[in-house]
Design a protein around this motif. Sequence first.
Motif, PDB file in Angstrom:
ATOM      1  N   GLN A 135       0.814  -1.222   0.000  1.00  0.00           N
ATOM      2  CA  GLN A 135       0.000   0.000   0.000  1.00  0.00           C
ATOM      3  C   GLN A 135       0.846   1.270   0.000  1.00  0.00           C
ATOM      4  O   GLN A 135       0.387   2.335  -0.424  1.00  0.00           O
ATOM      5  CB  GLN A 135      -0.933   0.007   1.206  1.00  0.00           C
ATOM      6  CG  GLN A 135      -0.241  -0.005   2.556  1.00  0.00           C
ATOM      7  CD  GLN A 135      -1.212   0.133   3.714  1.00  0.00           C
ATOM      8  OE1 GLN A 135      -2.294   0.692   3.555  1.00  0.00           O
ATOM      9  NE2 GLN A 135      -0.847  -0.381   4.882  1.00  0.00           N
ATOM     10  N   TYR A 136       2.100   1.177   0.481  1.00  0.00           N
ATOM     11  CA  TYR A 136       2.967   2.352   0.494  1.00  0.00           C
ATOM     12  C   TYR A 136       4.038   2.307  -0.602  1.00  0.00           C
ATOM     13  O   TYR A 136       5.000   3.064  -0.553  1.00  0.00           O
ATOM     14  CB  TYR A 136       3.645   2.483   1.861  1.00  0.00           C
ATOM     15  CG  TYR A 136       2.669   2.744   2.983  1.00  0.00           C
ATOM     16  CD1 TYR A 136       1.892   3.906   3.003  1.00  0.00           C
ATOM     17  CD2 TYR A 136       2.501   1.824   4.010  1.00  0.00           C
ATOM     18  CE1 TYR A 136       0.984   4.138   4.015  1.00  0.00           C
ATOM     19  CE2 TYR A 136       1.601   2.046   5.032  1.00  0.00           C
ATOM     20  CZ  TYR A 136       0.844   3.209   5.032  1.00  0.00           C
ATOM     21  OH  TYR A 136      -0.059   3.440   6.032  1.00  0.00           O
TER      22      TYR A 136
ATOM     23  N   VAL B 170       1.116   4.778  -3.921  1.00  0.00           N
ATOM     24  CA  VAL B 170       1.152   6.086  -3.255  1.00  0.00           C
ATOM     25  C   VAL B 170       0.942   7.223  -4.250  1.00  0.00           C
ATOM     26  O   VAL B 170       0.175   8.156  -3.997  1.00  0.00           O
ATOM     27  CB  VAL B 170       2.494   6.265  -2.502  1.00  0.00           C
ATOM     28  CG1 VAL B 170       2.632   7.708  -2.020  1.00  0.00           C
ATOM     29  CG2 VAL B 170       2.558   5.312  -1.326  1.00  0.00           C
TER      30      VAL B 170
END
Length: 260
Positions: free
Chosen positions: A155-156, A161
């Motif tokens: 997710q990062y 991002v």
Amino acid sequence: MGSDLPLIRCAWHSSRAPRRDYSIPGSGKDQLFGIFTAISIIGTTYGSGIIPEIQATVAPPVKGKMFKGLCLCYVVVISTFFSVAIAGYWAFGNQAQSNILSNFFASDGSVLVPKSLYMMINFFCIVQIFAVSVVYLQPTNEVLEQLLADPKKHQYSPRNVIPRIISRSLVVAFSTLIAAMIPFFGDLTALIGAFAILPMDFIIPAIMYNITFGSSVRKPIYWVNMVIIIVFSGLTVLGCISSVRQIALDAKSYKLFANL
């Protein structure tokens, strides 16, 4: 919001402040619709309680945490929002605007209070809007991120991002554009309060309580909830009608991107 109070007191004592009239303008019909519009706006203010209610359901015990959170939330709401509303009416009478900052300008366009104080209050308003936008734009952000994100990536990771930053920035920019185009701050607040906040804060909880706990018609709590449901259902309908009516009336004099 509470930091508006020094501005209001300063503007009230200004020699250039407008003359105060505490009478209620308009005919009986206008005043009646104004009452339902005001109730809807107050409902929006109390809608801040939705956040601690949601957070309290994350982990047990739910009831104790929710009650403490709501008490703290309503203490903050009463001590900030309502103190500013009362002080604004005291300072400006029936000329008080839905956005109280609009009252801090004299007829010649000059500021009634020190510019440093005015800039400070605008800064606090921006900080507050940042927090509010995160909550109310989150459903839109979730939908966009489901479309743009790659679930196989972290997710990062840059893959997730970068689209998240771009999509959220575009959503905020688009929302700001709409807000600038349609300057019905108080009217839209009333519409949101009547259409969304009143049902979520008062009607749905009472319905869910009777369904979840199977309240018997012989118990007083059942009928208390039914009274709440009936009364606030009526306020929801009347609030929607009054807020839409007010938007239609204001639309006759407002223009897109009007400098209010």
